[in-house]
Structure formats: C-alpha cells, structure tokens
Scaffold this motif. Structure first.
Motif, mmCIF file in Angstrom:
data_model
loop_
_atom_site.group_PDB
_atom_site.id
_atom_site.type_symbol
_atom_site.label_atom_id
_atom_site.label_comp_id
_atom_site.label_asym_id
_atom_site.label_seq_id
_atom_site.Cartn_x
_atom_site.Cartn_y
_atom_site.Cartn_z
ATOM 1 N N ALA A 47 0.835 -1.199 0.000
ATOM 2 C CA ALA A 47 0.000 0.000 0.000
ATOM 3 C C ALA A 47 0.868 1.246 0.000
ATOM 4 N N ARG A 48 0.349 2.277 -0.658
ATOM 5 C CA ARG A 48 1.024 3.577 -0.709
ATOM 6 C C ARG A 48 0.004 4.640 -0.336
ATOM 7 N N ILE A 49 0.403 5.531 0.573
ATOM 8 C CA ILE A 49 -0.467 6.605 1.048
ATOM 9 C C ILE A 49 -0.135 7.878 0.272
ATOM 10 N N ASP A 50 -1.162 8.477 -0.344
ATOM 11 C CA ASP A 50 -0.991 9.742 -1.079
ATOM 12 C C ASP A 50 0.141 9.690 -2.096
ATOM 13 N N ASP A 51 0.379 8.550 -2.693
ATOM 14 C CA ASP A 51 1.418 8.379 -3.715
ATOM 15 C C ASP A 51 2.825 8.672 -3.214
ATOM 16 N N ASP A 52 3.024 8.676 -1.897
ATOM 17 C CA ASP A 52 4.331 8.966 -1.307
ATOM 18 C C ASP A 52 4.951 7.686 -0.751
ATOM 19 N N PRO A 53 6.299 7.661 -0.662
ATOM 20 C CA PRO A 53 6.917 6.550 0.057
ATOM 21 C C PRO A 53 6.596 6.703 1.533
ATOM 22 N N ARG A 90 -7.445 10.646 3.043
ATOM 23 C CA ARG A 90 -6.207 10.481 2.277
ATOM 24 C C ARG A 90 -6.413 9.426 1.197
ATOM 25 N N ARG A 91 -5.610 9.487 0.150
ATOM 26 C CA ARG A 91 -5.692 8.528 -0.942
ATOM 27 C C ARG A 91 -4.800 7.339 -0.609
ATOM 28 N N LEU A 92 -5.349 6.150 -0.776
ATOM 29 C CA LEU A 92 -4.609 4.918 -0.531
ATOM 30 C C LEU A 92 -4.673 4.075 -1.801
ATOM 31 N N ALA A 93 -3.518 3.627 -2.260
ATOM 32 C CA ALA A 93 -3.448 2.733 -3.423
ATOM 33 C C ALA A 93 -2.834 1.424 -2.969
ATOM 34 N N VAL A 94 -3.493 0.317 -3.269
ATOM 35 C CA VAL A 94 -2.983 -0.999 -2.878
ATOM 36 C C VAL A 94 -2.746 -1.840 -4.130
ATOM 37 N N THR A 95 -1.543 -2.375 -4.200
ATOM 38 C CA THR A 95 -1.178 -3.273 -5.295
ATOM 39 C C THR A 95 -1.259 -4.689 -4.771
ATOM 40 N N LEU A 96 -2.204 -5.447 -5.294
ATOM 41 C CA LEU A 96 -2.444 -6.815 -4.845
ATOM 42 C C LEU A 96 -1.351 -7.729 -5.376
#
Length: 135
Positions: A47-53, A90-96
């Motif tokens: 998972a990445r929060i707000d496209d940041d490391p 906040r935006r959360l992106a998860v790569t399965l």
C-alpha cells in the motif's frame, strides 16, 4: 522471482463500521469508484499513502462481511501491518500481490480474529519481513 501484481485498487479512505479496530486489526475503508474489483477474498498487498513513500505491507479484504449479520455490501478494507495511522480523507493505493483465500463466514468473532492473525502471518511471509520499504 516474484509473481506479477494482480492489479491495483485506489481510493479515498472513508469511515467504515469500526469493527476492524475493535478486533485488533484496524482497517482503512476505500471509497469505491466505477472501476472493477477483483474476485472477493483476502489478499497480500503493498500500500502507498498519497502516492508517497514508503510502501506498507498490507492485508486487504475485498467483498462483503458475511460474519456480521450477512452484510452483503462489497467493500475494500485495508489493514496496514505495524501501523496505526489516521488515514481519513487520504488517498490509498494498494497493489495486490497474491490472493490468500476466499471470503468466509465465521461462526464467531474469535474464529474471525484467529483467521485474520493467520492472514497477517501469511502476508508477512509472502511480502518479506519489512513492514515498510522506501522507494
């Protein structure tokens, strides 16, 4: 050699029912857009929060919560390992990375908690020992 990702799900974190926190596995509930979702189940993910490391190791539930009164609404709930963060708005992106199992109905909360703990252990095994990876 690692397998290719199964896809990415992204959205804003919105309030949920608060059950995960009460069970010891706080989750970030993603607001679902028009995009398609993968098959219901439990997944290991990054998972990445707000496209940041950094990247965070995560367990992700896609689908309904049948253990609780047959709740049939599909949702995406993300448990970040070793993190207790306020992610609302906040935006959360998860790569399965891998599908661990299908969605199950449990006879009680204790069985659900035990399975969630096992799911986290399996995720850690698949993703490695590091909760966060800076990229």
């Amino acid at each position: 050699m690692s397998a290719p990702p199964l896809g990415t799900i992204a959205g804003m974190v919105v309030p949920g029912d608060g059950r995960g926190r009460g069970l010891g596995f706080p989750t970030a509930n993603l607001e679902l857009g028009e995009g398609g979702l993968p098959e219901d189940g439990i997944y290991a993910a990054w998972a990445r929060i707000d496209d940041d490391p950094p990247l965070w190791a995560a367990s992700v539930s896609v689908g309904a919560n049948p253990t609780f009164d047959g709740d049939r609404a599909r949702r995406v709930e993300v448990h970040l390992h070793d993190a207790d963060l306020d992610l609302y708005g906040r935006r959360l992106a998860v790569t399965l990375v891998a599908r661990l199992r299908p969605t199950l109905r449990f006879d009680g909360v204790d069985a659900l908690i035990a399975q969630a703990a096992d799911d986290v252990i399996r995720c850690r095994s698949l993703l490695g020992d590091h909760a966060r990876i800076r990229r």
